[in-house]
Motif scaffolding. Structure first.
Motif, PDB file in Angstrom:
ATOM      1  N   TYR A 112      21.419  32.468   1.988  1.00 43.61           N
ATOM      2  CA  TYR A 112      20.525  31.885   2.985  1.00 43.61           C
ATOM      3  C   TYR A 112      21.325  31.161   4.070  1.00 43.61           C
ATOM      4  O   TYR A 112      20.968  31.197   5.251  1.00 43.61           O
ATOM      5  CB  TYR A 112      19.539  30.925   2.330  1.00 43.61           C
ATOM      6  CG  TYR A 112      18.655  31.548   1.276  1.00 43.61           C
ATOM      7  CD1 TYR A 112      18.402  32.923   1.263  1.00 43.61           C
ATOM      8  CD2 TYR A 112      18.066  30.776   0.273  1.00 43.61           C
ATOM      9  CE1 TYR A 112      17.599  33.498   0.300  1.00 43.61           C
ATOM     10  CE2 TYR A 112      17.251  31.346  -0.694  1.00 43.61           C
ATOM     11  CZ  TYR A 112      17.025  32.702  -0.678  1.00 43.61           C
ATOM     12  OH  TYR A 112      16.213  33.267  -1.647  1.00 43.61           O
ATOM     13  N   ARG A 113      22.415  30.518   3.690  1.00 42.98           N
ATOM     14  CA  ARG A 113      23.251  29.819   4.665  1.00 42.98           C
ATOM     15  C   ARG A 113      23.851  30.807   5.657  1.00 42.98           C
ATOM     16  O   ARG A 113      23.886  30.551   6.869  1.00 42.98           O
ATOM     17  CB  ARG A 113      24.357  29.048   3.949  1.00 42.98           C
ATOM     18  CG  ARG A 113      25.196  28.158   4.839  1.00 42.98           C
ATOM     19  CD  ARG A 113      24.463  26.934   5.303  1.00 42.98           C
ATOM     20  NE  ARG A 113      24.004  26.117   4.184  1.00 42.98           N
ATOM     21  CZ  ARG A 113      23.249  25.021   4.327  1.00 42.98           C
ATOM     22  NH1 ARG A 113      22.884  24.616   5.538  1.00 42.98           N
ATOM     23  NH2 ARG A 113      22.850  24.335   3.276  1.00 42.98           N
ATOM     24  N   ALA A 114      24.304  31.949   5.150  1.00 45.54           N
ATOM     25  CA  ALA A 114      24.893  32.960   6.030  1.00 45.54           C
ATOM     26  C   ALA A 114      23.857  33.499   7.014  1.00 45.54           C
ATOM     27  O   ALA A 114      24.153  33.703   8.204  1.00 45.54           O
ATOM     28  CB  ALA A 114      25.478  34.098   5.199  1.00 45.54           C
ATOM     29  N   TYR A 115      22.652  33.708   6.534  1.00 41.44           N
ATOM     30  CA  TYR A 115      21.626  34.247   7.421  1.00 41.44           C
ATOM     31  C   TYR A 115      21.040  33.184   8.336  1.00 41.44           C
ATOM     32  O   TYR A 115      20.511  33.513   9.408  1.00 41.44           O
ATOM     33  CB  TYR A 115      20.543  34.963   6.620  1.00 41.44           C
ATOM     34  CG  TYR A 115      20.946  36.380   6.311  1.00 41.44           C
ATOM     35  CD1 TYR A 115      20.634  37.417   7.183  1.00 41.44           C
ATOM     36  CD2 TYR A 115      21.693  36.680   5.174  1.00 41.44           C
ATOM     37  CE1 TYR A 115      21.033  38.717   6.930  1.00 41.44           C
ATOM     38  CE2 TYR A 115      22.102  37.986   4.910  1.00 41.44           C
ATOM     39  CZ  TYR A 115      21.766  38.992   5.788  1.00 41.44           C
ATOM     40  OH  TYR A 115      22.182  40.281   5.534  1.00 41.44           O
ATOM     41  N   LEU A 123      27.931  28.558  14.132  1.00 42.53           N
ATOM     42  CA  LEU A 123      29.286  28.462  13.599  1.00 42.53           C
ATOM     43  C   LEU A 123      29.394  27.359  12.557  1.00 42.53           C
ATOM     44  O   LEU A 123      30.073  27.520  11.538  1.00 42.53           O
ATOM     45  CB  LEU A 123      30.283  28.221  14.731  1.00 42.53           C
ATOM     46  CG  LEU A 123      30.654  29.443  15.573  1.00 42.53           C
ATOM     47  CD1 LEU A 123      31.532  29.020  16.740  1.00 42.53           C
ATOM     48  CD2 LEU A 123      31.365  30.490  14.727  1.00 42.53           C
ATOM     49  N   ARG A 124      28.725  26.240  12.798  1.00 42.22           N
ATOM     50  CA  ARG A 124      28.758  25.146  11.808  1.00 42.22           C
ATOM     51  C   ARG A 124      28.156  25.607  10.493  1.00 42.22           C
ATOM     52  O   ARG A 124      28.708  25.334   9.414  1.00 42.22           O
ATOM     53  CB  ARG A 124      28.005  23.921  12.347  1.00 42.22           C
ATOM     54  CG  ARG A 124      28.735  23.164  13.444  1.00 42.22           C
ATOM     55  CD  ARG A 124      28.154  21.779  13.638  1.00 42.22           C
ATOM     56  NE  ARG A 124      26.756  21.817  14.070  1.00 42.22           N
ATOM     57  CZ  ARG A 124      26.372  21.873  15.348  1.00 42.22           C
ATOM     58  NH1 ARG A 124      27.290  21.909  16.310  1.00 42.22           N
ATOM     59  NH2 ARG A 124      25.090  21.885  15.673  1.00 42.22           N
ATOM     60  N   GLY A 166      28.820  27.737   4.841  1.00 39.62           N
ATOM     61  CA  GLY A 166      28.716  28.803   3.853  1.00 39.62           C
ATOM     62  C   GLY A 166      30.068  29.162   3.262  1.00 39.62           C
ATOM     63  O   GLY A 166      30.198  29.338   2.047  1.00 39.62           O
ATOM     64  N   LEU A 167      31.099  29.240   4.109  1.00 37.41           N
ATOM     65  CA  LEU A 167      32.436  29.539   3.607  1.00 37.41           C
ATOM     66  C   LEU A 167      32.957  28.432   2.702  1.00 37.41           C
ATOM     67  O   LEU A 167      33.700  28.693   1.760  1.00 37.41           O
ATOM     68  CB  LEU A 167      33.407  29.748   4.772  1.00 37.41           C
ATOM     69  CG  LEU A 167      33.351  31.100   5.485  1.00 37.41           C
ATOM     70  CD1 LEU A 167      34.430  31.157   6.560  1.00 37.41           C
ATOM     71  CD2 LEU A 167      33.526  32.253   4.513  1.00 37.41           C
ATOM     72  N   ALA A 213      28.585  38.146   3.112  1.00 42.69           N
ATOM     73  CA  ALA A 213      27.701  37.933   4.261  1.00 42.69           C
ATOM     74  C   ALA A 213      28.270  36.893   5.224  1.00 42.69           C
ATOM     75  O   ALA A 213      28.131  37.025   6.445  1.00 42.69           O
ATOM     76  CB  ALA A 213      26.313  37.503   3.790  1.00 42.69           C
ATOM     77  N   SER A 214      28.898  35.852   4.697  1.00 40.31           N
ATOM     78  CA  SER A 214      29.513  34.837   5.556  1.00 40.31           C
ATOM     79  C   SER A 214      30.691  35.424   6.321  1.00 40.31           C
ATOM     80  O   SER A 214      30.870  35.174   7.519  1.00 40.31           O
ATOM     81  CB  SER A 214      29.982  33.644   4.711  1.00 40.31           C
ATOM     82  OG  SER A 214      28.903  33.039   4.037  1.00 40.31           O
TER      83      SER A 214
END
Length: 222
Positions: free
Chosen positions: A119-122, A137-138, A143-144, A152-153
């Motif tokens: 969900y964070r990546a999307y 970008l933040r 996510g990373l 996905a990230s």
């Protein structure tokens, strides 16, 4: 428990994911999605998981956007909406070029599952589509921080740099994404495209050959 509606809804979701990951064809999986979702609704007519699976089948596979909207509307009326339902609604909204609404839905998913790297990546992706590049970008970096090897990230950063014409910056992310998930058609195709753009035509064409014929959306590619 043959009367457990959620289990049938989740089975429909598994077939949906198999198509999304390029592991099975929609011709094979969409009928099963519909069968299990319909069974779930026989047992619980308000089950949001089932309505969102039928909505996805209608919109993304049949291009029946009115039916998809109707199904998503039924799902969102439920007082308890699982995060994956918000996520699938987000995918639909992106397809219809409604990125601000998509951002709202993926935020709802994250509120319910704050540690989800998916969900964070999307969220990063939808923010970027909506024109909020710095915030995107933040979120991608968050996510990373949760999982530095989440495909996905990594894919987001590859696409972000490529969209700016920074192919040499995009290439390491595309290489890592392909190494982690070579079965995903979009990771393979992005790497192939970047290799062609940066001069490695032989390897790029080899990856394209592995993708196979595009006989239908969701066919196994790698």
């Amino acid at each position: 428990d043959p009367k457990f509606a959620v289990a049938y809804g989740d089975l429909a979701g598994l077939f949906n994911h198999a198509v999304a990951l390029g592991m099975r064809s929609p011709q094979e999986c969409v009928p099963a999605m519909r069968t299990y979702a319909a069974k779930a609704l026989e047992l619980d007519p308000s089950l949001p998981e089932a309505h969102t699976q039928l909505a996805t089948a209608a919109g993304l596979f049949d291009n029946d956007w009115k039916e998809a909207e109707r199904r998503f509307d039924l799902a969102m009326r439920n007082p308890t909406i699982p995060p994956d339902c918000h996520f699938l609604y987000m995918v639909y909204l992106v397809a219809l070029r409604r990125p601000l609404e998509a951002v709202e839905q993926v935020r709802h998913a994250l509120e319910k599952d704050p540690l989800s790297v998916l969900y964070r990546a999307y969220l990063a992706e939808t923010l970027w589509i909506a024109g909020s590049g710095e915030e995107a970008l933040r979120e991608a970096n968050r996510g990373l921080a949760l999982d530095e090897n989440y495909p996905a990230s990594i894919f987001f950063f590859a696409v972000y740099h490529a969209s700016r014409g920074a192919f040499s910056e995009a290439l390491p992310f595309a290489e890592k994404g392909y190494l982690l998930a070579p079965h995903l058609p979009h990771t393979a195709s992005l790497l192939a495209g970047l290799l062609l753009r940066t001069g490695d035509r032989t390897r790029g064409e080899t990856i394209i050959e592995k993708l196979g014929p595009a006989t239908g959306f969701g066919v196994p590619r790698a």
